[in-house]
Scaffold this active site. Sequence first.
Site, PDB file in Angstrom:
ATOM      1  N   THR A   1      -1.211  -2.026   0.454  1.00 14.38           N
ATOM      2  CA  THR A   1      -0.680  -2.532  -0.819  1.00 14.38           C
ATOM      3  C   THR A   1      -1.796  -3.040  -1.733  1.00 14.38           C
ATOM      4  O   THR A   1      -1.767  -2.824  -2.949  1.00 14.38           O
ATOM      5  CB  THR A   1       0.335  -3.673  -0.553  1.00 14.38           C
ATOM      6  OG1 THR A   1       1.418  -3.117   0.177  1.00 14.38           O
ATOM      7  CG2 THR A   1       0.859  -4.277  -1.823  1.00 14.38           C
TER       8      THR A   1
ATOM      9  N   GLU B   1       7.160  -1.380  -2.955  1.00 11.17           N
ATOM     10  CA  GLU B   1       6.714  -1.272  -1.569  1.00 11.17           C
ATOM     11  C   GLU B   1       7.217   0.015  -0.891  1.00 11.17           C
ATOM     12  O   GLU B   1       8.433   0.286  -0.888  1.00 11.17           O
ATOM     13  CB  GLU B   1       7.212  -2.512  -0.798  1.00 11.17           C
ATOM     14  CG  GLU B   1       6.901  -2.513   0.684  1.00 11.17           C
ATOM     15  CD  GLU B   1       5.403  -2.567   1.013  1.00 11.17           C
ATOM     16  OE1 GLU B   1       4.629  -3.181   0.245  1.00 11.17           O
ATOM     17  OE2 GLU B   1       5.018  -1.980   2.042  1.00 11.17           O
TER      18      GLU B   1
ATOM     19  N   HIS C   1       9.773  -3.314   2.909  1.00 16.80           N
ATOM     20  CA  HIS C   1       8.600  -3.287   3.802  1.00 16.80           C
ATOM     21  C   HIS C   1       9.009  -2.870   5.213  1.00 16.80           C
ATOM     22  O   HIS C   1      10.108  -3.174   5.662  1.00 16.80           O
ATOM     23  CB  HIS C   1       7.926  -4.674   3.839  1.00 16.80           C
ATOM     24  CG  HIS C   1       6.535  -4.632   4.383  1.00 16.80           C
ATOM     25  ND1 HIS C   1       6.266  -4.539   5.730  1.00 16.80           N
ATOM     26  CD2 HIS C   1       5.336  -4.620   3.758  1.00 16.80           C
ATOM     27  CE1 HIS C   1       4.962  -4.477   5.910  1.00 16.80           C
ATOM     28  NE2 HIS C   1       4.370  -4.526   4.730  1.00 16.80           N
TER      29      HIS C   1
ATOM     30  N   ASP D   1       3.584   2.169  -3.866  1.00 12.90           N
ATOM     31  CA  ASP D   1       2.214   1.802  -3.477  1.00 12.90           C
ATOM     32  C   ASP D   1       1.616   2.750  -2.438  1.00 12.90           C
ATOM     33  O   ASP D   1       0.468   3.161  -2.540  1.00 12.90           O
ATOM     34  CB  ASP D   1       2.119   0.323  -3.030  1.00 12.90           C
ATOM     35  CG  ASP D   1       3.013  -0.039  -1.843  1.00 12.90           C
ATOM     36  OD1 ASP D   1       3.775   0.823  -1.368  1.00 12.90           O
ATOM     37  OD2 ASP D   1       2.934  -1.203  -1.401  1.00 12.90           O
ATOM     38  N   HIS D   2       2.409   3.090  -1.415  1.00 13.10           N
ATOM     39  CA  HIS D   2       1.859   3.938  -0.341  1.00 13.10           C
ATOM     40  C   HIS D   2       2.999   4.500   0.489  1.00 13.10           C
ATOM     41  O   HIS D   2       4.180   4.218   0.215  1.00 13.10           O
ATOM     42  CB  HIS D   2       0.880   3.131   0.536  1.00 13.10           C
ATOM     43  CG  HIS D   2       1.451   1.838   1.037  1.00 13.10           C
ATOM     44  ND1 HIS D   2       2.518   1.774   1.908  1.00 13.10           N
ATOM     45  CD2 HIS D   2       1.132   0.543   0.760  1.00 13.10           C
ATOM     46  CE1 HIS D   2       2.813   0.507   2.161  1.00 13.10           C
ATOM     47  NE2 HIS D   2       1.995  -0.275   1.467  1.00 13.10           N
TER      48      HIS D   2
HETATM   49  C1  GP9 Z   1       2.701  -8.562   1.363  1.00 15.55           C
HETATM   50  C2  GP9 Z   1       2.733  -7.144   0.944  1.00 15.55           C
HETATM   51  C3  GP9 Z   1       2.626  -6.201   2.111  1.00 15.55           C
HETATM   52  O1  GP9 Z   1       2.272  -9.439   0.397  1.00 15.55           O
HETATM   53  O2  GP9 Z   1       1.871  -6.880  -0.058  1.00 15.55           O
HETATM   54  O3  GP9 Z   1       1.510  -5.442   2.093  1.00 15.55           O
HETATM   55  P1  GP9 Z   1       1.282  -4.158   3.053  1.00 15.55           P
HETATM   56  O4  GP9 Z   1       1.504  -4.633   4.465  1.00 15.55           O
HETATM   57  O5  GP9 Z   1       2.305  -3.101   2.675  1.00 15.55           O
HETATM   58  O6  GP9 Z   1      -0.096  -3.717   2.751  1.00 15.55           O
END
Ligand code: GP9
Length: 407
Positions: free
Chosen positions: A80, A38, A193, A252-253
Amino acid sequence: EEMDAIKNLFQHKSDQRSVQNESFGKYKNSNVVVVQVEAFMNFMIGKSINGEEITPNFNKLMKESMYFSNYYHQTGQGRTSDADFSSHSSLHPLPSGSVFVRYPEHKYDMLPTILKDHGYSPNVFHAYDSSFWNRTIMYNHMGYNRFFSKKDYTLDEVLGWSLSDNSFFKQSLNEMKSIKQPFYSFLITLSSHHPYTIPKDKQELDVGEFSDTIFGDYLQSIHYVDDALGNFTEQMKEQGLWDNTILVVYGDHDNSIKDKPYYEQFLGKKLNDLDMEQIMNQVPLLIHLPDGSRAGEYSEASGQLDMTPSLLHLLGISTDSYHMLGNNLFVEDDRFVVLRSGAFSDRKVFYIPSPNGIFENGSCYDLNSRVTTTVSSCRVGFDQAKFQLSSSDQVIQYDLLSKLNEK
Ligand code: GP9
């Protein structure tokens, strides 16, 4: 005619990828573990703050792994879920919304399904509500045998949105003990996150001048994830998985923190628009091969669409019959990487589109000098990028892969 043009694009991409060199099939039947981390960005990899490394475990792992230092996330609004989609389908996410939510049941050539067809047990692990990003439906369609979600974990240590990454990794590896090999395991972390606040007793980094800022909290949470990653690799070794598993780790980002002064202060230099664009769009990719070979830095442009074709190459599975737009990271080529915004990069240039989408209003950067060059130097790439994005959008929206297969 449009269908033929799209078919030709897939064919062209497939031809570029399909060189069968000595690495093709070298790790046939190895387990594959992919960790999507994340908000794990590239700018702080290898960096220290107040004399302490931010990602010491990742840095250590890099020494015996392939590290792609110009790897781009290619996500859009689906964040994500987009990183997951692009990494597994080798298609672009949509210009608006998430493919997971909007078109989960259309046909895509996805890594878990392909591996299942080749004797693998594919499973996905993420300790959050299974309905988030429509994962239950999408994962079922992607061919996973099982989705281990929040309800499958003991919440023995909660951090941020859910279970801590340390406990998540530990419990996931325990589950893997009973999964038939070879397996494909996809793990999605969560502790880092937004808004990146982790409990005081887990804050081990002295972020100095960034204390009490969201940027400092971000570095702190990344340091925590790095610790969890270190414990995860140790446990993989204890479980006897290290020598027969390809381990992939990528971000992921971005972290949604867009204030340039933080990055200038952290990196100790002035940043131009190209620097900022690369900082916000680059995530690290690390591939640890079972024999630890090919370790080193790979600085050619690459991106999330490249993960699936590259893994299939290592496992000796040809992508010729699949519809994928990504590159093969194990073939020397002038790679072309397109971001969802219409930005693109190759060996020589980086194009930043303008918000109105008019080509001439965008900026074309020479990657050698890192200053703008005449915008016409980016014309060919701009047209290619636009066509690639619109072809991908049509495939997703109109379910073209089922139609292409029927034909
Ligand atoms: C929650 C997680 C968060 O399941 O994948 O996703 P995001 O908010 O980063 O897209």
